[in-house]
Write a protein that holds these residues in place. Structure first.
Motif, PDB file in Angstrom:
ATOM      1  N   ILE A 491       6.986   2.484   0.315  1.00  0.00           N
ATOM      2  CA  ILE A 491       6.337   1.592  -0.658  1.00  0.00           C
ATOM      3  C   ILE A 491       5.485   0.548   0.064  1.00  0.00           C
ATOM      4  CG2 ILE A 491       6.766  -0.197  -2.392  1.00  0.00           C
ATOM      5  CD1 ILE A 491       9.262   1.418  -3.234  1.00  0.00           C
ATOM      6  N   ASP A 492       6.049  -0.029   1.147  1.00  0.00           N
ATOM      7  CA  ASP A 492       5.293  -1.025   1.914  1.00  0.00           C
ATOM      8  C   ASP A 492       4.004  -0.431   2.473  1.00  0.00           C
ATOM      9  OD1 ASP A 492       7.012  -3.081   1.469  1.00  0.00           O
ATOM     10  OD2 ASP A 492       8.193  -2.792   3.289  1.00  0.00           O
ATOM     11  N   GLN A 493       4.129   0.795   2.961  1.00  0.00           N
ATOM     12  CA  GLN A 493       2.947   1.450   3.528  1.00  0.00           C
ATOM     13  C   GLN A 493       1.890   1.672   2.460  1.00  0.00           C
ATOM     14  OE1 GLN A 493       3.796   5.027   5.733  1.00  0.00           O
ATOM     15  NE2 GLN A 493       1.649   5.654   5.841  1.00  0.00           N
ATOM     16  N   GLU A 499      -4.064  -2.543  -0.245  1.00  0.00           N
ATOM     17  CA  GLU A 499      -4.695  -3.829   0.058  1.00  0.00           C
ATOM     18  C   GLU A 499      -5.917  -3.657   0.948  1.00  0.00           C
ATOM     19  OE1 GLU A 499      -1.443  -6.097   1.631  1.00  0.00           O
ATOM     20  OE2 GLU A 499      -0.887  -6.894  -0.353  1.00  0.00           O
ATOM     21  N   LYS A 500      -5.831  -2.726   1.942  1.00  0.00           N
ATOM     22  CA  LYS A 500      -6.990  -2.460   2.798  1.00  0.00           C
ATOM     23  C   LYS A 500      -8.165  -1.958   1.963  1.00  0.00           C
ATOM     24  CE  LYS A 500      -4.515  -1.368   7.093  1.00  0.00           C
ATOM     25  NZ  LYS A 500      -4.198  -0.288   8.073  1.00  0.00           N
ATOM     26  N   ILE A 524     -10.497 -12.727   0.787  1.00  0.00           N
ATOM     27  CA  ILE A 524     -10.520 -11.631   1.773  1.00  0.00           C
ATOM     28  C   ILE A 524      -9.684 -12.005   2.993  1.00  0.00           C
ATOM     29  CG2 ILE A 524     -12.018 -10.394   3.394  1.00  0.00           C
ATOM     30  CD1 ILE A 524     -14.204 -10.506   1.205  1.00  0.00           C
ATOM     31  N   GLU A 525      -9.823 -13.252   3.454  1.00  0.00           N
ATOM     32  CA  GLU A 525      -9.077 -13.680   4.626  1.00  0.00           C
ATOM     33  C   GLU A 525      -7.570 -13.678   4.368  1.00  0.00           C
ATOM     34  OE1 GLU A 525     -10.726 -17.474   5.507  1.00  0.00           O
ATOM     35  OE2 GLU A 525     -12.592 -16.662   6.365  1.00  0.00           O
ATOM     36  N   ASP A 526      -7.168 -14.099   3.147  1.00  0.00           N
ATOM     37  CA  ASP A 526      -5.735 -14.082   2.807  1.00  0.00           C
ATOM     38  C   ASP A 526      -5.179 -12.661   2.860  1.00  0.00           C
ATOM     39  OD1 ASP A 526      -5.676 -16.787   2.475  1.00  0.00           O
ATOM     40  OD2 ASP A 526      -5.890 -16.738   0.271  1.00  0.00           O
ATOM     41  N   GLU A 529      -4.952 -11.422   6.473  1.00  0.00           N
ATOM     42  CA  GLU A 529      -3.815 -12.039   7.160  1.00  0.00           C
ATOM     43  C   GLU A 529      -2.509 -11.329   6.798  1.00  0.00           C
ATOM     44  OE1 GLU A 529      -1.620 -14.472   9.536  1.00  0.00           O
ATOM     45  OE2 GLU A 529      -3.818 -14.410   9.396  1.00  0.00           O
ATOM     46  N   GLU A 530      -2.369 -10.976   5.484  1.00  0.00           N
ATOM     47  CA  GLU A 530      -1.151 -10.288   5.025  1.00  0.00           C
ATOM     48  C   GLU A 530      -1.069  -8.874   5.595  1.00  0.00           C
ATOM     49  OE1 GLU A 530       0.930  -9.138   0.792  1.00  0.00           O
ATOM     50  OE2 GLU A 530      -0.273 -10.976   0.925  1.00  0.00           O
ATOM     51  N   ILE A 531      -2.259  -8.222   5.700  1.00  0.00           N
ATOM     52  CA  ILE A 531      -2.279  -6.855   6.217  1.00  0.00           C
ATOM     53  C   ILE A 531      -1.869  -6.840   7.690  1.00  0.00           C
ATOM     54  CG2 ILE A 531      -3.816  -4.936   6.803  1.00  0.00           C
ATOM     55  CD1 ILE A 531      -5.409  -5.643   4.249  1.00  0.00           C
TER      56      ILE A 531
END
Length: 532
Positions: A491-493, A499-500, A524-526, A529-531
């Motif tokens: 799921i995380d993947q 998100e990408k 976009i930066e947020d 950062e999470e990715i």
């Protein structure tokens, strides 16, 4: 197969006749018109066929039989013989065949049918008051006399096409039962209380017959008989059913009349019908006739209010228990009434809500007294949503007076059924399993039945709630944490990839407004950062 086809054809024909009224009123209202007219046609046709037969004519049509009747009006002996055999005599101008002919040629008037009903009702107690709530001039049938006449003519013509007498076995009676069940289904809670589904009726009747031989005759009693369907089930399961005497009481006059018609259409001899229109709890009945019945069956209205006046403490139905069922719930009042009228060697089966198994106060004292007497033989939990009048789960309590011990068999049949549209229904296999378990009375059937001793019940403070005795708990399947961890990683993947993809789409967006572009860049930066 021929009988089955005949039933299906008759069922569809009867229900089609209801289409004439279905758009005008609720099924709870129009059922009396359809069922009443069907009943009248049956009596009329039976008389015409019998008269033609006694006059030496066989295999005739109803039109020929009508001609035979009119040609033999001076033959007093013939007419008296027919009346003696049938118990009634419909005048030639009032037969259904004559009424149908008038409907077809446009000369029918409502008063002809009204007078026909009145004449039949005048012929003894068996027919008295049968059509008293049959309002042929109701504005529901039409806003004026002509429209009311047109509506009734439509019903007469539709039912006039059906053969009601020369049907095999109980084909007509069974079709009538089907029609009653359909009306109950359409009306739901408004009329469902007058009808017990056939599967439940079969189960109640057969439970009281286990281990019994009534081939030489028996008496059965339903103090809240509704349309009489429950009583009539005994006819199917007792050898030499012509020796059954049916006792029944019903408080609603319309439903009482329906039960009388139902009995006759099932070809129950008038001498074997002991039916009464009255309040079972307020006035004990029968009081002067036979009061000990081989079988007592009942599906009374649940948790109904009743008077519960102190005077009832002197009533032999209730006096031995020292307390009265509460005014707000008459469940035990119905149960004690039926049990009082049970023969010492007989059996009783009653359907009630689960509350009677565990509620305290007066009901708890009555339940304890019954258990101490050894009166309660079995408690059977049924599925929810079996009845048209309520969706709550119910329980069957089986009672006897001649038990050798004080054990109680608990059966949890609440999970075994099939769903038919919006209702649940007992399958034949479900009924047979309950009956087999009841008859064999095993010590335990895993997750289904348990035979509890009196001491065990006493330890439970005389609480009969089924889960105390039958464990139907199903443990949750074991969870493999490795599988859970892998699923979370997957799921995380998937989230990361989504998100990408979203960031790529956001980077393609443009605007001439610097504030919008600044906000977009921040989003976009947020994400980036999470990715990471």
């Amino acid at each position: 197969m021929a009988e089955e086809n005949s039933t299906v054809s008759l069922q569809s024909g009867l229900f089609a006749a209801a289409d004439v009224l279905r758009s005008k009123m609720d099924a709870n209202e129009y059922k009396k018109y359809i069922l009443g007219i069907v009943f009248y046609k049956y009596l009329s046709d039976q008389q015409l066929y019998k008269l033609a037969e006694d006059a030496g004519k066989d295999d005739v049509t109803l039109d020929v039989a009508q001609e035979t009747y009119e040609d033999n009006l001076e033959e007093g002996d013939l007419l008296e013989e027919v009346k003696s055999e049938l118990g009634y005599m419909i005048g030639p101008e009032y037969t259904y065949t004559k009424i149908l002919a008038n409907a077809n040629n446009g000369s029918f008037q409502l008063n002809q049918l009204k007078d026909a009903f009145t004449q039949l009702e005048s012929q003894g107690n068996s027919f008295e008051g049968l059509f008293e709530d049959f309002d042929l001039y109701s504005r529901q049938l039409g806003q004026n006399l002509q429209k009311q006449t047109d509506t009734i003519v439509g019903v007469i013509k539709a039912i006039g096409k059906l053969e009601l007498v020369n049907t095999p076995g109980d084909t007509l009676g069974d079709a009538y039962e089907y029609l009653i069940s359909q009306f109950a289904s359409e009306s739901g809670k408004k009329a469902g209380e007058f009808y017990t589904p056939q599967e439940v009726s079969e189960l109640l009747a057969r439970l009281t017959l286990v281990g019994k031989d009534y081939s030489n005759g028996m008496t059965v009693y339903d103090p809240a008989m509704g349309s009489g369907s429950l009583l009539l089930n005994f006819k199917k399961y007792v050898p030499n059913s012509s020796r059954i005497t049916y006792y029944g009481q019903e408080i609603n006059t319309s439903t009482f009349n329906l039960a009388r018609m139902n009995m006759i259409l099932h070809r129950v001899d008038l001498a074997n019908q002991k039916l009464r229109n009255g309040d079972t709890l307020d006035e004990d009945w029968p009081a002067e006739e036979i009061t000990n019945f081989d079988s007592v069956v009942m599906n009374p209205p649940y948790s109904q209010k009743w008077k519960a006046d102190k005077g009832f403490l002197d009533d032999p139905r209730f006096s031995k228990y020292g307390v009265l069922p509460p005014k707000s719930k008459a469940d035990y009042a119905f149960l004690l009434h039926g049990f009082y009228h049970l023969k010492h060697s007989g059996a009783m089966a009653i359907v009630l809500p689960h509350g009677i198994l565990f509620r305290g106060a007066a009901e708890g004292k009555i339940r304890q007294k019954l258990l101490e007497e050894g009166a309660i033989d079995a408690v059977i939990g049924l599925p929810a949503n079996l009845f048209h009048s309520t969706s709550i789960p119910t329980t069957i309590v089986v009672l006897k007076k001649d038990k050798q011990d004080r054990s109680v068999l608990f059966i949890d049949a609440s999970k075994e059924f099939e769903k038919v549209k919006t209702q649940n229904k007992l399958r034949q296999e479900d009924i047979d399993k309950i009956l087999k378990t009841y008859e064999e009375r095993p010590a335990d059937v895993e997750k289904y039945a348990h035979l509890a001793s009196f001491d065990e019940i006493k330890e439970n403070d005389f609480n009969l709630n089924i889960p105390r005795y039958v464990d139907t708990f199903e443990p949750e399947p074991e969870i493999d944490l490795r599988d859970v961890a892998k699923e979370l990683r997957d799921i995380d993947q998937q989230i990361n990839e989504n998100e990408k993809e979203l960031v790529g789409m956001l980077k393609e967006l443009t605007s001439s407004d610097d504030d919008i572009m600044a906000g977009l860049q921040s989003i976009i930066e947020d994400f980036e950062e999470e990715i990471r």
